[in-house]
Write an enzyme that holds these catalytic residues in place. Structure first.
Site, PDB file in Angstrom:
ATOM      1  CB  VAL A 105      -4.960   3.088  -1.926  1.00 49.70           C
ATOM      2  CG1 VAL A 105      -5.396   2.521  -3.270  1.00 49.70           C
ATOM      3  CG2 VAL A 105      -6.096   3.849  -1.263  1.00 49.70           C
TER       4      VAL A 105
ATOM      5  CB  THR B 150      -0.938   0.026   1.224  1.00 46.80           C
ATOM      6  OG1 THR B 150      -0.165   0.064   2.416  1.00 46.80           O
ATOM      7  CG2 THR B 150      -1.847  -1.188   1.237  1.00 46.80           C
ATOM      8  CG  ASP B 151      -1.027   4.744  -1.712  1.00 46.28           C
ATOM      9  OD1 ASP B 151      -1.750   4.620  -0.691  1.00 46.28           O
ATOM     10  OD2 ASP B 151      -1.494   5.080  -2.823  1.00 46.28           O
ATOM     11  CE  LYS B 152       4.832   9.176   2.338  1.00 41.82           C
ATOM     12  NZ  LYS B 152       5.377  10.540   2.373  1.00 41.82           N
TER      13      LYS B 152
END
Length: 148
Positions: A20, A15-17
């Site tokens: 997601v 996931t990203d920050k």
């Protein structure tokens, strides 16, 4: 359609920050699902590579329709949408826990003699694989819907 279903547990590292799943991870999931499909059909990329043949992705398409977040679980549904002895196109649906299709995609593959980049025909190098894919295509063309 003759398909397989491959479960994927979303890992935090994917996931990203914003929490997601980062878009590049979808390509990895498609590879995992395609390898699983091939295994369930009775074959192996590893055996192909031992014979000096590789099957690179020559085209990749992914459509993102809904975000996936950690710690969701998804299913990647995989099938062969087009097949010839020179080229195979696999199609995919990524399905979330609610049964929604959240992403679709396809990958196109050719077989090459390793080191020479010369295309080879699957029917000549791996006749059993070719026959199995012809049977799968024939069943799919007849409207048969089953899981491998």
């Amino acid at each position: 359609m003759i398909y397989s279903e491959t479960p994927i547990d979303v890992r935090y590292a994917e996931t990203d920050k914003m929490g997601v799943v980062y878009h590049a991870n979808y390509a990895i999931w498609l590879e995992v699902a395609r390898t699983d499909y091939i295994y369930k059909a009775g074959f192996s990329y590893a055996d192909m590579e031992k014979a000096g043949i590789i099957s690179p992705v020559v085209d990749l398409n992914i459509k993102y329709m809904q975000s996936i977040t950690y710690p969701e679980k998804v299913i990647v549904k995989t099938w062969i949408s087009k097949y010839s002895p020179i080229r195979s196109i696999y199609s995919y649906e990524i399905i979330n826990e609610n049964g929604d299709i959240v992403s679709t995609g396809s990958t196109t593959h050719v077989c090459l003699k390793k080191g020479s980049n010369r295309p080879i025909r699957l029917d000549k190098s791996f006749p059993e694989w070719h026959e199995a894919y012809l049977k799968i295509k024939e069943e799919s063309d007849k409207g048969i819907d089953r899981k491998l």
